[in-house]
Design an enzyme around this catalytic site. Structure first.
Site, PDB file in Angstrom:
ATOM      1  N   ASP A  33       0.832  -1.205   0.000  1.00  0.00           N
ATOM      2  CA  ASP A  33       0.000   0.000   0.000  1.00  0.00           C
ATOM      3  C   ASP A  33       0.870   1.261   0.000  1.00  0.00           C
ATOM      4  OD1 ASP A  33      -2.354   1.401  -0.059  1.00  0.00           O
ATOM      5  OD2 ASP A  33      -2.843   1.116   2.057  1.00  0.00           O
ATOM      6  N   ARG A  37       0.275   7.658  -2.690  1.00  0.00           N
ATOM      7  CA  ARG A  37       0.868   8.713  -1.859  1.00  0.00           C
ATOM      8  C   ARG A  37       2.330   8.942  -2.228  1.00  0.00           C
ATOM      9  NH1 ARG A  37      -1.300   6.043   3.421  1.00  0.00           N
ATOM     10  NH2 ARG A  37      -1.880   4.508   1.841  1.00  0.00           N
ATOM     11  N   ASN A  81     -10.985  -2.601  -5.410  1.00  0.00           N
ATOM     12  CA  ASN A  81     -10.213  -1.633  -6.199  1.00  0.00           C
ATOM     13  C   ASN A  81     -10.876  -1.279  -7.538  1.00  0.00           C
ATOM     14  OD1 ASN A  81      -7.008  -2.903  -5.016  1.00  0.00           O
ATOM     15  ND2 ASN A  81      -8.096  -1.067  -4.365  1.00  0.00           N
TER      16      ASN A  81
HETATM   17  C1  IPE Z   1      -5.359  -2.746  -0.261  1.00  0.00           C
HETATM   18  O1  IPE Z   1      -5.006  -1.418  -0.455  1.00  0.00           O
HETATM   19  C2  IPE Z   1      -5.395  -3.478  -1.570  1.00  0.00           C
HETATM   20  C3  IPE Z   1      -4.098  -3.680  -2.224  1.00  0.00           C
HETATM   21  C4  IPE Z   1      -2.946  -3.360  -1.735  1.00  0.00           C
HETATM   22  C5  IPE Z   1      -4.168  -4.320  -3.510  1.00  0.00           C
HETATM   23  P1  IPE Z   1      -6.134  -0.278  -0.621  1.00  0.00           P
HETATM   24  O2  IPE Z   1      -5.404   0.987  -0.786  1.00  0.00           O
HETATM   25  O3  IPE Z   1      -7.079  -0.667  -1.695  1.00  0.00           O
HETATM   26  O4  IPE Z   1      -6.882  -0.374   0.762  1.00  0.00           O
HETATM   27  P2  IPE Z   1      -7.790   0.697   1.516  1.00  0.00           P
HETATM   28  O5  IPE Z   1      -8.728   1.272   0.508  1.00  0.00           O
HETATM   29  O6  IPE Z   1      -6.871   1.731   2.061  1.00  0.00           O
HETATM   30  O7  IPE Z   1      -8.446  -0.082   2.593  1.00  0.00           O
HETATM   31  C1  IPE Z   2      -1.529   0.190  -3.414  1.00  0.00           C
HETATM   32  O1  IPE Z   2      -1.279   1.568  -3.437  1.00  0.00           O
HETATM   33  C2  IPE Z   2      -1.713  -0.387  -4.797  1.00  0.00           C
HETATM   34  C3  IPE Z   2      -3.072  -0.877  -5.087  1.00  0.00           C
HETATM   35  C4  IPE Z   2      -4.090  -0.886  -4.260  1.00  0.00           C
HETATM   36  C5  IPE Z   2      -3.298  -1.366  -6.434  1.00  0.00           C
HETATM   37  P1  IPE Z   2      -2.463   2.614  -3.470  1.00  0.00           P
HETATM   38  O2  IPE Z   2      -2.822   2.899  -4.881  1.00  0.00           O
HETATM   39  O3  IPE Z   2      -3.591   2.133  -2.623  1.00  0.00           O
HETATM   40  O4  IPE Z   2      -1.772   3.879  -2.826  1.00  0.00           O
HETATM   41  P2  IPE Z   2      -2.417   4.905  -1.805  1.00  0.00           P
HETATM   42  O5  IPE Z   2      -2.981   4.118  -0.671  1.00  0.00           O
HETATM   43  O6  IPE Z   2      -3.481   5.634  -2.556  1.00  0.00           O
HETATM   44  O7  IPE Z   2      -1.285   5.787  -1.401  1.00  0.00           O
HETATM   45 MG    MG Z   3      -4.065   2.382  -0.681  1.00  0.00          MG
END
Ligand code: IPE
Ligand code: IPE
Ligand code: MG
Length: 258
Positions: A33, A37, A81
């Site tokens: 995650d 950001r 997602n």
């Molecule tokens: C969890 O991350 C899913 C993956 C890393 C693929 P998200 O960014 O989707 O999770 P939330 O929305 O913060 O719970």
């Molecule tokens: C995790 O990074 C990747 C996926 C969920 C595909 P994010 O895209 O959730 O990154 P943040 O949480 O918005 O920073």
């Molecule tokens: Mg995320």
């Protein structure tokens, strides 16, 4: 599996000396995650974070393999997602396809056994085809087991398993009383894979986000503020150190040595 170290290569191939090779988690799961950001902090579009995140995953897989971890399960795309903007979802699907096509040969050469866990039928057809090829091609490999959770949701997986078992009961192939934890686990996408010992989540979020709800029942949790694209050797070593400081009791009184 060991990759030969190239001459002059300054790689982190060896396990850091303060880690006990006898007490490593056999199976590490990771919620990757913070890609968005990471990009925003640099004034870049979110997708640049995903691109960098793929490189981090590749390096982490190698590192886990080199350090003697038997299985790595990574959360790449959740059932939730799909609610992201269409262009980000499309970018991610295209990225998965491009990266898998590019990396498959190398992964196979390094002995990686790759599996994709999730509701794969909803993925673009080209990606599904590649996934089938990659799974078949690496199925007999004996190196690190690499599970990529793609269109994965813990609740959906549990419902799918319940439905599958109900079908077997309806067909007279299974008695309801024969459904125990072992049988149930065999109906999950992770069938045959021991539960993760350690869950790592990057970017400082304290939640599971629907990841491996059954399998993480007794995992040790390590949450780091490091954003996924920055998750390097020191961050992995710190997660393993944290794991090695834990006493796993599994409901008992004495620590269980793993
Ligand atoms: C969890 O991350 C899913 C993956 C890393 C693929 P998200 O960014 O989707 O999770 P939330 O929305 O913060 O719970
Ligand atoms: C995790 O990074 C990747 C996926 C969920 C595909 P994010 O895209 O959730 O990154 P943040 O949480 O918005 O920073
Ligand atoms: Mg995320």
């Amino acid at each position: 599996m060991r990759r030969p170290q190239l001459a002059g290569q300054v790689a982190d191939v060896a396990l850091p000396s303060d880690l006990d090779p006898q007490r490593l988690p056999a199976h590490v799961a990771v919620i990757m995650d913070g890609n968005g950001r990471w990009a925003r902090q640099r004034g870049l579009p979110r997708v640049m974070g995903h691109r960098r995140g793929v490189e981090t995953l590749k390096a982490t897989l190698r590192r886990c393999s080199d350090w003697g971890i038997a299985a790595l399960t990574a959360y790449a795309f959740s059932t939730e997602n799909w609610s992201r903007p269409g262009d980000e979802v499309a970018f991610l699907m295209a990225l998965f396809e491009r990266v898998l096509a590019r990396e498959l040969e190398g992964l196979d050469r390094e002995g990686v056994r790759i599996r994709f866990l999730g509701d794969l039928e909803a993925l673009p057809e080209g990606l599904q085809t590649l996934i089938a090829q990659a799974t078949a091609r690496t199925a007999a490999n004996e190196g690190i087991r690499f599970n990529v959770c793609t269109n994965y949701g813990g609740r959906r997986e549990l419902v799918h398993a319940a439905r599958e078992l109900a079908r077997q009961v309806q067909q007279g192939l299974l008695s309801p009383d024969a459904i125990d934890e072992t049988r149930f686990a065999e109906a999950l996408h992770t069938a045959g894979e021991p539960d993760p010992d350690l869950l790592i989540r990057t970017s400082g979020e304290y939640r599971l986000s629907n990841f491996l709800l059954w399998q993480l029942a007794y995992a040790e949790l390590h949450i780091t503020d490091v954003l996924w694209p920055d998750f390097g050797p020191e961050a992995l070593a710190e997660a393993l150190r944290d794991y090695q400081r834990r006493q796993r009791r599994f409901g008992g009184v004495e620590p269980v040595l793993s």
